[in-house]
Write an enzyme that holds these catalytic residues in place. Structure first.
Site, PDB file in Angstrom:
ATOM      1  N   ASP A  31       0.873  -1.157   0.064  1.00  0.00           N
ATOM      2  CA  ASP A  31       0.182  -0.107   0.036  1.00  0.00           C
ATOM      3  C   ASP A  31       0.934   1.237   0.014  1.00  0.00           C
ATOM      4  O   ASP A  31       1.997   1.351   0.649  1.00  0.00           O
ATOM      5  CB  ASP A  31      -0.840   0.089   1.145  1.00  0.00           C
ATOM      6  N   HIS A  48       3.055   3.517  -9.127  1.00  0.00           N
ATOM      7  CA  HIS A  48       3.032   2.083  -9.375  1.00  0.00           C
ATOM      8  C   HIS A  48       4.154   1.483  -9.794  1.00  0.00           C
ATOM      9  O   HIS A  48       4.648   0.457  -9.564  1.00  0.00           O
ATOM     10  CB  HIS A  48       1.733   1.776 -10.165  1.00  0.00           C
ATOM     11  N   GLU A  78     -11.927  -4.723  -5.643  1.00  0.00           N
ATOM     12  CA  GLU A  78     -12.357  -3.239  -5.435  1.00  0.00           C
ATOM     13  C   GLU A  78     -11.802  -2.229  -6.293  1.00  0.00           C
ATOM     14  O   GLU A  78     -12.096  -1.355  -6.443  1.00  0.00           O
ATOM     15  CB  GLU A  78     -12.436  -2.714  -3.987  1.00  0.00           C
ATOM     16  N   LEU A 142      11.137 -20.403  -4.143  1.00  0.00           N
ATOM     17  CA  LEU A 142      10.050 -19.610  -4.050  1.00  0.00           C
ATOM     18  C   LEU A 142       8.822 -19.316  -4.618  1.00  0.00           C
ATOM     19  O   LEU A 142       8.922 -19.510  -5.977  1.00  0.00           O
ATOM     20  CB  LEU A 142      10.570 -17.867  -3.814  1.00  0.00           C
ATOM     21  N   SER A 207      -8.557  -5.031   4.512  1.00  0.00           N
ATOM     22  CA  SER A 207      -8.860  -4.628   2.948  1.00  0.00           C
ATOM     23  C   SER A 207      -9.158  -6.160   2.171  1.00  0.00           C
ATOM     24  O   SER A 207      -8.648  -6.055   1.152  1.00  0.00           O
ATOM     25  CB  SER A 207      -7.707  -3.915   2.265  1.00  0.00           C
TER      26      SER A 207
HETATM   27  C1  FPP Z   1      -1.822   0.482  -3.303  1.00  0.00           C
HETATM   28  O1  FPP Z   1      -1.395   1.661  -3.467  1.00  0.00           O
HETATM   29  C2  FPP Z   1      -1.321  -0.617  -4.656  1.00  0.00           C
HETATM   30  C3  FPP Z   1      -2.022  -1.078  -5.405  1.00  0.00           C
HETATM   31  C4  FPP Z   1      -3.569  -0.884  -5.492  1.00  0.00           C
HETATM   32  C5  FPP Z   1      -1.541  -1.848  -6.689  1.00  0.00           C
HETATM   33  C6  FPP Z   1      -0.042  -2.581  -6.166  1.00  0.00           C
HETATM   34  C7  FPP Z   1       0.541  -2.796  -7.130  1.00  0.00           C
HETATM   35  C8  FPP Z   1       1.906  -2.678  -7.549  1.00  0.00           C
HETATM   36  C9  FPP Z   1       2.762  -2.430  -6.301  1.00  0.00           C
HETATM   37  C10 FPP Z   1       2.726  -2.809  -8.795  1.00  0.00           C
HETATM   38  C11 FPP Z   1       1.940  -3.725  -9.714  1.00  0.00           C
HETATM   39  C12 FPP Z   1       2.006  -5.226  -9.408  1.00  0.00           C
HETATM   40  C13 FPP Z   1       2.871  -6.111 -10.093  1.00  0.00           C
HETATM   41  C14 FPP Z   1       2.613  -7.580  -9.734  1.00  0.00           C
HETATM   42  C15 FPP Z   1       3.336  -5.834 -11.585  1.00  0.00           C
HETATM   43  P1  FPP Z   1      -2.341   2.736  -3.714  1.00  0.00           P
HETATM   44  O2  FPP Z   1      -2.543   3.098  -5.085  1.00  0.00           O
HETATM   45  O3  FPP Z   1      -3.605   2.389  -2.958  1.00  0.00           O
HETATM   46  O4  FPP Z   1      -1.771   3.898  -3.062  1.00  0.00           O
HETATM   47  P2  FPP Z   1      -2.515   4.978  -1.975  1.00  0.00           P
HETATM   48  O5  FPP Z   1      -3.369   4.508  -0.940  1.00  0.00           O
HETATM   49  O6  FPP Z   1      -1.365   5.793  -1.495  1.00  0.00           O
HETATM   50  O7  FPP Z   1      -3.446   5.926  -2.970  1.00  0.00           O
END
Ligand code: FPP
Length: 254
Positions: A31, A48, A78, A142, A207
């Site tokens: 997150d 991201h 979601e 892994l 979540s």
């Molecule tokens: C939460 O941060 C993160 C996500 C919803 C996406 C997680 C994805 C990655 C780490 C990269 C992609 C993954 C792969 C496997 C290629 P947020 O956007 O909710 O952050 P915020 O809460 O600060 O807005």
């Protein structure tokens, strides 16, 4: 390949880790990508992208440590409610990640798996995912388990439907439904429940992540935003985990 270079690195934190008590399965809610980008006046997509770099590091460290399973929450049921271009970007990032990293992951004996409603992902992402799963299925290192279009409630309902079908067809006796039978109907079938769940960016929430599997998992919440998470933070979380007294609802008699 990864391990050789890693073993030459001197890390004080490693001395604090008890190899016999490593978590078998680590689950992570990655997150804070958006906030990381906002702090730098960058578009969320850059957050991201930086998140993928953090993921690469963590996969490497888990593999080097000899962790058996790493489950990462990449896209929730979601998350479809986010703006269309952000959803599209995340899907492209997944496809790109698999395309770029597959060879190195394979060479390092990583097994790629995925949990969630995979049939609803864009075709391109499904193709890349299936190819990666197939290529790495006989590896023994892994297990990198990617949660995509995943929701704990969705998974539980899916399991209920599956077991109900088996009851109707006579394959399953109602009285014989137990925790093992239920676990086997989940997407995580065959994997041990997580011992340690890490959530970054300070939020104290599940979540909708692995609701059944996290029943006795130790939770470590870290203030750092996901793109800032790296080897040191992971080792710190494992050290914190190893200091916990896990009783699984019982008491110690010694
Ligand atoms: C939460 O941060 C993160 C996500 C919803 C996406 C997680 C994805 C990655 C780490 C990269 C992609 C993954 C792969 C496997 C290629 P947020 O956007 O909710 O952050 P915020 O809460 O600060 O807005």
């Amino acid at each position: 390949m990864w391990l050789k270079a890693w073993k030459q690195k001197k890390m004080d934190l490693l001395d604090q880790i008890v190899p016999e008590r490593l978590p078998r399965h680590i689950a992570i809610i990655m997150d804070g990508n958006g906030r990381w980008a906002k702090k730098r006046a960058l578009p969320r997509s850059m957050g991201h992208r930086a998140g993928v770099e953090a993921l690469r590091k963590v996969v490497k460290t888990c593999s080097n440590l000899g962790i058996k399973v790493l489950t990462v929450y990449a896209f929730s049921t979601e998350n479809w409610s986010r703006p269309k271009d952000e959803v599209g970007f995340l899907m492209t990032l997944l496809t790109e990640y698999l395309r770029k990293e597959l060879q190195e992951l394979h060479e390092n004996d990583v097994v790629i798996r995925a949990i969630g409603g995979l049939q609803d992902l864009p075709k391109e992402a499904q193709r890349e995912l299936n190819n990666s799963i197939e290529r790495t299925q006989n590896n023994t290192g892994l297990i990198l388990n990617i949660a995509l279009n995943y929701g704990g409630r969705y998974e539980i309902i899916n399991a209920v439907k599956k077991i109900s079908g088996d009851v109707l067809s006579g394959k399953q006796q109602i009285d014989a439904i137990d925790e093992e039978c239920f676990s086997n109907a989940l997407f995580t079938r065959g994997l041990p429940d997580p011992d340690l769940m890490i959530r970054t960016s300070g939020e104290m929430r599940l979540s909708n992540f692995l609701l059944w599997q996290l029943a006795y998992t130790e939770i470590v919440v870290i203030d750092e935003l996901w793109p800032d998470f790296g080897e040191k933070a992971l080792l710190d979380a494992i050290i914190a985990f190893q200091k916990r007294d896990r009783r699984f609802g019982g008491i110690h008699t010694d």
